[in-house]
Design a protein around this motif. Structure first.
Motif, PDB file in Angstrom:
ATOM      1  N   PRO A  20      42.075  40.093  42.478  1.00  0.00           N
ATOM      2  CA  PRO A  20      42.387  38.703  42.801  1.00  0.00           C
ATOM      3  C   PRO A  20      43.870  38.381  42.814  1.00  0.00           C
ATOM      4  O   PRO A  20      44.311  37.541  43.604  1.00  0.00           O
ATOM      5  CB  PRO A  20      41.642  37.913  41.715  1.00  0.00           C
ATOM      6  CG  PRO A  20      41.436  38.890  40.601  1.00  0.00           C
ATOM      7  CD  PRO A  20      41.280  40.224  41.238  1.00  0.00           C
ATOM      8  N   ASN A  31      40.984  35.994  37.380  1.00  0.00           N
ATOM      9  CA  ASN A  31      39.640  35.973  37.943  1.00  0.00           C
ATOM     10  C   ASN A  31      38.922  37.312  37.763  1.00  0.00           C
ATOM     11  O   ASN A  31      39.560  38.347  37.602  1.00  0.00           O
ATOM     12  CB  ASN A  31      39.777  35.638  39.436  1.00  0.00           C
ATOM     13  CG  ASN A  31      38.510  35.200  40.097  1.00  0.00           C
ATOM     14  OD1 ASN A  31      37.656  36.010  40.394  1.00  0.00           O
ATOM     15  ND2 ASN A  31      38.388  33.909  40.337  1.00  0.00           N
ATOM     16  N   SER A  61      43.617  32.081  39.110  1.00  0.00           N
ATOM     17  CA  SER A  61      43.578  33.029  40.229  1.00  0.00           C
ATOM     18  C   SER A  61      43.901  34.446  39.787  1.00  0.00           C
ATOM     19  O   SER A  61      43.238  35.401  40.190  1.00  0.00           O
ATOM     20  CB  SER A  61      44.532  32.583  41.336  1.00  0.00           C
ATOM     21  OG  SER A  61      44.159  31.314  41.839  1.00  0.00           O
TER      22      SER A  61
END
Length: 447
Positions: free
Chosen positions: A207, A93, A90
């Motif tokens: 992100p 990203n 995450s």
């Protein structure tokens, strides 16, 4: 936790280890996004045993979306993150909030059938809107743009593929434009592309900012989030699950594993249901004012090449360029540095000498058919996995799905059917072969 200024974090990063080297200190920033996110980090150690309705392993998009939506349904949720929020894929990203998946709609319908196919296409086509709605609802500071993303044709064959994709999306009434080579020059500032597909549903974000914002929203809704706690074992105790960690145990009625490409040995064979590949990125220093013609609309761009590359312009006018593989060398020298300089010179020769601020890479879980999975590994033990590089929308969507399943939704209402866990026997070998090919590609394109 109050976020430190960017310059201060850069200085601290440089004290930990040379740029581009593996992050030896757990507090060392993992990416540009980790350094530049406006949302404050959330650190909360586990202080003893706990009980909850839903234990969630993984503090990324999936785990935090699950926690937020569980809390909104009145369920007690507890997130267990081994490092810090967004530490896995995450926070590493690219930040493209794309609609759909790798396959065009017709291929999705063929693979999923007449019941699930149209539902999946609609649900994932609306995925960016769900992400943007959450950002608006919770006022998440993540440098959001809603100007679309562009799938760029690297060759005439790539443009033919984009023409077919455009025809399908147009038939479904979706706001997707086919761009000529001339229009691509206007949108991107370079003449190397043979056309493109502009998806107005999509956009870009920081992100890590989004991830931290989800954590803040989940906590505000009543979820518990603990960091620096690693789940080491899962076992049944009557109707409950016991999640054993290095800091204590958590008793839960349900467990959701939200680890995707960062899955380990916590559940047997879970890390073998996909082929793990890596994706690296380098970020330049902010561009000068006379380079405003480069990606003026800040659309994220990725190409149709077999070994994909991507480029975007962030909110602070850095160019972020990446491709499949790992950072070889450091942000200031080495193979990946040469590759990035060569690609930017090919795309935008007017840039002249380029300096880079950050270099990093992360993991992607690729499934054989390029579609994600939802597994019920055991009673009340769920995991969505295999996001194929579409983590922002997929993690957000599947987090909501996990919460609804736990709250009583019929599994038949999911965007795709739950399936039995099936390993990919060749995954470790293929992962190594891909890495070799990706490194060779960096060498070839650095010449």
């Amino acid at each position: 936790m109050q976020r430190k200024p960017y310059d201060s974090l850069v200085a601290e990063r440089d004290l930990y280890q040379p740029r581009g080297c593996p992050r030896m200190n757990p507090d060392s920033p993992i990416s540009l996004w980790d350094l530049s996110a406006e949302e404050p980090d959330l650190r909360n150690p586990m202080t003893g045993d706990a009980e909850t309705d839903v234990a969630i392993v993984g503090g990324g998009f999936t785990g935090l979306s699950t926690a937020l939506h569980c809390a909104e349904q009145g369920l007690d949720a507890h997130v267990l993150e081994a490092k810090h929020i967004g530490f896995g894929g995450s926070g590493r990203n690219v930040g493209l909030v794309n609609a759909g998946v790798w396959h065009p709609p017709a291929a999705v319908r063929k693979k999923l059938g007449d019941t699930y196919g149209p539902r999946f296409i609609k649900r994932f086509g609306d995925g960016p809107a769900q992400v943007f709605d959450l950002i608006e609802k919770h006022q998440i500071r993540c440098e959001v743009t809603k100007t679309g993303t562009i799938h760029a044709a690297h060759a005439p064959s790539g443009f033919k593929d984009l023409q077919a994709r455009h025809a399908e999306w147009a038939r479904l009434g979706e706001p997707v434009d086919l761009l000529s080579a001339e229009e691509m020059v206007e949108k991107t500032g370079t003449n190397v592309f043979h056309g493109g597909l502009l998806d107005h549903r999509a956009g870009t974000i920081n992100p890590m900012g989004y991830c931290r914002g989800l954590a803040r929203a989940a906590k505000s809704a009543g979820a518990t989030i603990t960091t620096g706690v690693r789940a080491t074992n899962l076992r049944r105790d009557g109707q409950d699950w016991i999640v054993e960690t290095d800091k204590g145990t958590v008793r839960a009625k349900y467990v959701v594993l939200g680890t995707n490409a960062y899955s380990d040995t916590l559940w047997p064979n879970l890390s073998r249901v996909f082929t793990m590949i890596r994706y690296f990125q380098l970020a330049t220093k902010p561009l000068k004012a006379d380079m405003a013609h480069i990606l003026p609309g800040r659309q994220g761009v990725w190409d149709t090449g077999q070994i994909m590359f991507s480029i975007r312009r962030d909110a602070h006018d850095r160019l972020v360029i990446g491709s499949m593989g790992t950072v070889v060398g450091s942000v200031g020298r080495g193979l990946s540095h040469r590759w990035a300089k060569k690609q930017l010179a090919r795309l935008f020769p007017e840039l002249g000498p380029v300096e880079f601020e950050e270099a990093w890479h992360g993991k992607i879980a690729m499934t054989p058919d390029h579609l994600p999975r939802i597994y019920q590994l055991a009673p009340n033990l769920l995991t969505p996995i295999g996001y194929n590089g579409r983590g922002i929308t997929t993690g957000t969507i599947f987090g909501e799905c996990m919460a609804k399943l736990i709250a009583g939704m019929d599994p038949a209402e999911l965007p795709l059917p739950m399936t039995e866990l099936s390993t990919v026997p060749t995954a470790p070998i293929m992962s190594r072969l891909y890495q070799t090919a990706f490194t060779a590609n960096q060498v070839l394109k650095s010449l």
